[in-house]
Design a protein around this motif. Structure first.
Motif, mmCIF file in Angstrom:
data_model
loop_
_atom_site.group_PDB
_atom_site.id
_atom_site.type_symbol
_atom_site.label_atom_id
_atom_site.label_comp_id
_atom_site.label_asym_id
_atom_site.label_seq_id
_atom_site.Cartn_x
_atom_site.Cartn_y
_atom_site.Cartn_z
ATOM 1 N N GLY A 59 0.811 -1.212 0.000
ATOM 2 C CA GLY A 59 0.000 0.000 0.000
ATOM 3 C C GLY A 59 0.842 1.259 0.000
ATOM 4 N N LEU A 60 2.029 1.190 0.589
ATOM 5 C CA LEU A 60 2.915 2.353 0.607
ATOM 6 C C LEU A 60 3.633 2.557 -0.725
ATOM 7 N N ALA A 61 3.616 1.574 -1.592
ATOM 8 C CA ALA A 61 4.327 1.683 -2.866
ATOM 9 C C ALA A 61 3.759 2.812 -3.729
ATOM 10 N N GLY A 62 2.482 3.107 -3.604
ATOM 11 C CA GLY A 62 1.885 4.180 -4.394
ATOM 12 C C GLY A 62 2.280 5.571 -3.918
ATOM 13 N N LEU A 63 2.904 5.665 -2.755
ATOM 14 C CA LEU A 63 3.284 6.966 -2.212
ATOM 15 C C LEU A 63 4.689 7.392 -2.610
ATOM 16 N N ARG A 64 5.380 6.564 -3.383
ATOM 17 C CA ARG A 64 6.740 6.929 -3.753
ATOM 18 C C ARG A 64 6.733 8.108 -4.719
ATOM 19 N N ARG A 65 7.863 8.776 -4.812
ATOM 20 C CA ARG A 65 7.972 9.966 -5.639
ATOM 21 C C ARG A 65 7.884 9.596 -7.108
ATOM 22 N N LYS A 66 7.077 10.305 -7.825
ATOM 23 C CA LYS A 66 6.891 10.051 -9.258
ATOM 24 C C LYS A 66 7.963 10.805 -10.046
ATOM 25 N N GLU A 67 8.352 10.207 -11.142
ATOM 26 C CA GLU A 67 9.284 10.872 -12.047
ATOM 27 C C GLU A 67 8.537 11.982 -12.775
ATOM 28 N N PRO A 68 9.169 13.138 -12.941
ATOM 29 C CA PRO A 68 8.487 14.221 -13.659
ATOM 30 C C PRO A 68 8.288 13.859 -15.134
ATOM 31 N N THR A 69 7.170 14.291 -15.672
ATOM 32 C CA THR A 69 6.866 14.039 -17.077
ATOM 33 C C THR A 69 7.606 15.060 -17.927
ATOM 34 N N VAL A 70 8.365 14.578 -18.874
ATOM 35 C CA VAL A 70 9.137 15.456 -19.752
ATOM 36 C C VAL A 70 8.451 15.477 -21.104
ATOM 37 N N VAL A 71 8.145 16.682 -21.593
ATOM 38 C CA VAL A 71 7.477 16.840 -22.883
ATOM 39 C C VAL A 71 8.420 17.600 -23.805
ATOM 40 N N HIS A 72 8.692 17.033 -24.951
ATOM 41 C CA HIS A 72 9.529 17.691 -25.959
ATOM 42 C C HIS A 72 8.624 18.152 -27.095
ATOM 43 N N GLN A 73 8.762 19.419 -27.452
ATOM 44 C CA GLN A 73 7.986 19.949 -28.580
ATOM 45 C C GLN A 73 8.965 20.433 -29.635
ATOM 46 N N THR A 74 8.724 20.006 -30.835
ATOM 47 C CA THR A 74 9.554 20.436 -31.946
ATOM 48 C C THR A 74 8.666 21.216 -32.923
ATOM 49 N N THR A 75 9.069 22.420 -33.228
ATOM 50 C CA THR A 75 8.310 23.216 -34.199
ATOM 51 C C THR A 75 9.181 23.455 -35.425
ATOM 52 N N THR A 76 8.530 23.450 -36.552
ATOM 53 C CA THR A 76 9.248 23.710 -37.798
ATOM 54 C C THR A 76 8.529 24.846 -38.522
ATOM 55 N N ASN A 77 9.269 25.668 -39.121
ATOM 56 C CA ASN A 77 8.724 26.757 -39.937
ATOM 57 C C ASN A 77 8.925 26.400 -41.399
ATOM 58 N N GLN A 78 7.862 25.998 -42.006
ATOM 59 C CA GLN A 78 7.956 25.708 -43.438
ATOM 60 C C GLN A 78 7.026 26.684 -44.137
ATOM 61 N N THR A 79 7.588 27.442 -44.991
ATOM 62 C CA THR A 79 6.773 28.378 -45.777
ATOM 63 C C THR A 79 6.606 27.813 -47.174
ATOM 64 N N ALA A 80 5.432 28.002 -47.676
ATOM 65 C CA ALA A 80 5.146 27.498 -49.024
ATOM 66 C C ALA A 80 5.737 28.503 -50.014
ATOM 67 N N THR A 81 6.415 27.986 -50.976
ATOM 68 C CA THR A 81 6.982 28.851 -52.013
ATOM 69 C C THR A 81 6.017 28.896 -53.188
ATOM 70 N N PRO A 82 5.730 30.079 -53.714
ATOM 71 C CA PRO A 82 4.837 30.166 -54.861
ATOM 72 C C PRO A 82 5.489 29.579 -56.104
ATOM 73 N N ARG A 83 4.739 28.970 -56.980
ATOM 74 C CA ARG A 83 5.254 28.383 -58.214
ATOM 75 C C ARG A 83 4.943 29.227 -59.372
#
Length: 83
Positions: A59-83
């Motif tokens: 029952g005490l096992a649920g009280l242990r410290r949780k690892e922090p959740t790490v979120v990685h976000q990757t953004t890309t800037n792609q612009t459309a080139t007119p043809r």
């Protein structure tokens, strides 16, 4: 404290520590042997307390410290080139 005083106190304490062993010496030379047999039955009312302890630890096992959740976000800037 002076060094000589410390050494003297240490020697006295070591001498006092061995005194109970000297007090248990049997100097009469007589020996008496006594054998006592005692049987006790302890069934704890049919309860195995070891399992209860394991459940408590589980029952005490649920009280242990949780690892922090790490979120990685990757953004890309792609612009459309007119043809």
């Amino acid at each position: 404290m002076k060094r000589e005083t410390k050494i003297t106190l240490l020697a006295l304490m070591l001498g006092v520590a061995s005194m109970p062993a000297l007090a248990q010496d049997d100097t009469t030379g007589t020996t008496t042997e006594t054998t006592t047999t005692q049987t006790t039955q302890n069934d704890n009312g049919g309860m195995d307390w070891g399992w209860l302890g394991l459940l408590g630890l589980a029952g005490l096992a649920g009280l242990r410290r949780k690892e922090p959740t790490v979120v990685h976000q990757t953004t890309t800037n792609q612009t459309a080139t007119p043809r």
